[in-house]
Design an enzyme around this catalytic site. Sequence first.
Site, PDB file in Angstrom:
ATOM      1  N   ILE A 292      45.818   5.533 -21.012  1.00 18.50           N
ATOM      2  CA  ILE A 292      45.931   5.974 -22.344  1.00 18.50           C
ATOM      3  C   ILE A 292      47.193   6.986 -22.510  1.00 18.50           C
ATOM      4  O   ILE A 292      47.791   6.834 -23.459  1.00 18.50           O
ATOM      5  CB  ILE A 292      44.544   6.333 -23.079  1.00 18.50           C
ATOM      6  CG1 ILE A 292      43.724   5.024 -22.919  1.00 18.50           C
ATOM      7  CG2 ILE A 292      44.581   6.560 -24.399  1.00 18.50           C
ATOM      8  CD1 ILE A 292      44.221   3.789 -23.516  1.00 18.50           C
ATOM      9  N   HIS A 313      47.168  16.715 -13.902  1.00 16.90           N
ATOM     10  CA  HIS A 313      46.846  17.499 -12.684  1.00 16.90           C
ATOM     11  C   HIS A 313      47.370  16.857 -11.544  1.00 16.90           C
ATOM     12  O   HIS A 313      47.514  17.330 -10.367  1.00 16.90           O
ATOM     13  CB  HIS A 313      45.231  17.797 -12.455  1.00 16.90           C
ATOM     14  CG  HIS A 313      44.485  16.647 -12.300  1.00 16.90           C
ATOM     15  ND1 HIS A 313      44.221  15.650 -13.354  1.00 16.90           N
ATOM     16  CD2 HIS A 313      44.067  16.147 -11.133  1.00 16.90           C
ATOM     17  CE1 HIS A 313      43.568  14.588 -12.617  1.00 16.90           C
ATOM     18  NE2 HIS A 313      43.345  14.925 -11.313  1.00 16.90           N
ATOM     19  N   SER A 344      45.493  21.651 -14.717  1.00 11.30           N
ATOM     20  CA  SER A 344      44.024  21.027 -15.092  1.00 11.30           C
ATOM     21  C   SER A 344      43.759  21.757 -16.326  1.00 11.30           C
ATOM     22  O   SER A 344      43.660  22.760 -16.522  1.00 11.30           O
ATOM     23  CB  SER A 344      43.295  21.331 -14.000  1.00 11.30           C
ATOM     24  OG  SER A 344      41.869  21.032 -14.210  1.00 11.30           O
ATOM     25  N   LYS A 412      31.194   4.411 -24.378  1.00 10.29           N
ATOM     26  CA  LYS A 412      30.227   4.756 -23.501  1.00 10.29           C
ATOM     27  C   LYS A 412      29.395   6.229 -23.817  1.00 10.29           C
ATOM     28  O   LYS A 412      28.338   6.348 -23.498  1.00 10.29           O
ATOM     29  CB  LYS A 412      30.681   4.733 -22.183  1.00 10.29           C
ATOM     30  CG  LYS A 412      31.057   3.495 -21.534  1.00 10.29           C
ATOM     31  CD  LYS A 412      31.719   3.418 -20.386  1.00 10.29           C
ATOM     32  CE  LYS A 412      32.182   2.387 -19.636  1.00 10.29           C
ATOM     33  NZ  LYS A 412      33.206   1.364 -20.597  1.00 10.29           N
ATOM     34  N   THR A 476      28.910  -7.932 -12.111  1.00 14.07           N
ATOM     35  CA  THR A 476      27.588  -7.103 -11.810  1.00 14.07           C
ATOM     36  C   THR A 476      26.549  -7.753 -12.458  1.00 14.07           C
ATOM     37  O   THR A 476      25.282  -7.529 -11.902  1.00 14.07           O
ATOM     38  CB  THR A 476      27.841  -5.729 -12.376  1.00 14.07           C
ATOM     39  OG1 THR A 476      28.255  -5.592 -13.735  1.00 14.07           O
ATOM     40  CG2 THR A 476      29.032  -4.934 -11.722  1.00 14.07           C
TER      41      THR A 476
END
Length: 622
Positions: A292, A313, A344, A412, A476
Amino acid sequence: MQQRILAWPRAVKRLVVLAMDVVLSLLATWVAFSLRLDTLHWPEGLQWRVYVLAPLLAIPVFIRLGLYRAIFRYTGQAALLTTAKAVLLYGLLLLGLLLWLRWENVPRSLGVLQPLIFLLLVGGSRALARFWLAGLGRKAAGSGRFLIYGAGMAGAQTAAALGMSGEHVLLAFADDDASKIGRSINGVQVHAGSEVPALVDKLGITDVLLALPSVSRERRNRIIENLRHLPVHIRTLPGMADLANGRVTVQDFRELDIEDLLGRDPVPPDAELLARDLAHKTVLVTGAGGSIGSELCRQILRQQPSRLLLLDHSEYALYSIHQELEQLCRHEGIGAEMTPLLGSVNHETRLREICGLYRPHTIYHAAAYKHVPMVESNPAEGARNNVFGTLNMARVARDTGVARFVLVSTDKAVRPTNIMGASKRMAELVLQAMATEAAGATCFSMVRFGNVLGSSGSVVPLFRRQLEAGGPITVTHAEVTRYFMTIPEAAQLVLQAGAMAQGGEVFVLDMGEPVRILDLARRMVELSGLTVRDAANPQGDIEIAITGLRPGEKLYEELLIGDNPAPTGHPRIMKAHEDYLPWSELQLQLERLLHAAEAGDEAGIRAVLCTCVHGFQPGAAR
């Protein structure tokens, strides 16, 4: 014999062609005399001079215009046009000399008739050589038997590319345009699209090539859906932008991406919205080397920022995206400065150094750990990166006067069953609380969407690799469903949603209808011209294996915690109404979470997330 001729040294090949042109010029002269005098000709007197003059004029002109640098088996329209120009120039010279010299018994009209005949002979010899050397007249053993869907310019170019390769047999065209049906392109008939199933059966077609670069997504989807049950391998051309050079090769064909079935006609972006926080401004993208983040960078650059800061990073990811974007700037004439920054989001000092030095106007925060099983196995690192990395970046943005801060979130985060989703919801809570408490002028907002096609870890490239290996394709759970969107569409909507923000909003992107992953796997098998091996078809090609849900994986993803999202000015962007914790309360929970993460206390991490994140049920499948 073809291979022996192709193996000749280049100089020998040129001498052979030159000698052939000399012979053809003499033959053209003889035919021209015979036709003009209406009798089989035998030269006499000054007529011999024309036989000498013809090759003496033609060969230097042909050499000057580069006819002997061409490779016969790759001769195309451009080479034939050059040949015509060369013969025209030669004809003008010959006609001029004949009019000037006025030789006895040499008709002046020979200066027109002989070049016309010569052009036919030279052009025919080139076409015959291409036909023979490229093997167009034979059907190579084991070669594909092709149908091209689309009888327009792209289809004609595609047919030429197939012929050039000499490895494939083109048997038919198909098109939905009634004005083209029944016609032919280079001797290959154009049929109606509805006739394709019968043609596949009748002609033994093995491959269908979609040469439809400009049709709508909706129409393209209907065509693919009608074809996918046929025992053929379906491939497609790239888009119109990739055909701008006017040339198509067999290598340009690519496997169908699943977006060819799942994609929708895109809503044109609002140019004013896109440019509002980008044009002539300094923009920072965290996680710039990710799926993205990198697409955000591409689209931001096209809005002409004054400077684009790339933070990641990973040295390799940062190097790769920086090189790509530099090339994009050169090709599209973009003058923005780009600065690659290693660092980072867990290192607040480095973030303050960057923002203090470059003073970004807008930050798009895409840096995150996003792979569910990986974060489930490393919850402390997931919390540090996703929660405290966001907190660090947001605090620095507030303290250094950044105007806008946009968090790239995920579906999510809604009633999560895994650490990754819960950590992303926790990051949203941080921004929601800071938006109400912030004393500065920073506008915080979040954009939430589902899976993007082709991103790292996406099921599509995984299924593609499994198909190439001969299977099995692993799913799955038979009922697992996901929302999908293309990376460019997602990034474009993130930019537009961020520009709408007033502060504290959770924007939700309209992802369309969710897709059952088992259905997606079946489609990919069928689009490859293969069949699924199951109880109903034990002789099939590819098995689909159900492996069981992974730790933290959900059966169904959701985009909203609450109900009734509010519309915005964009048809695919909605605004969610969701509860959050006030900063005073959230701050205490963040301290507990940090302590648990630093101690590696997984139970403590889950306890804090359960307290703060609505609907979090670790390990629950739903």
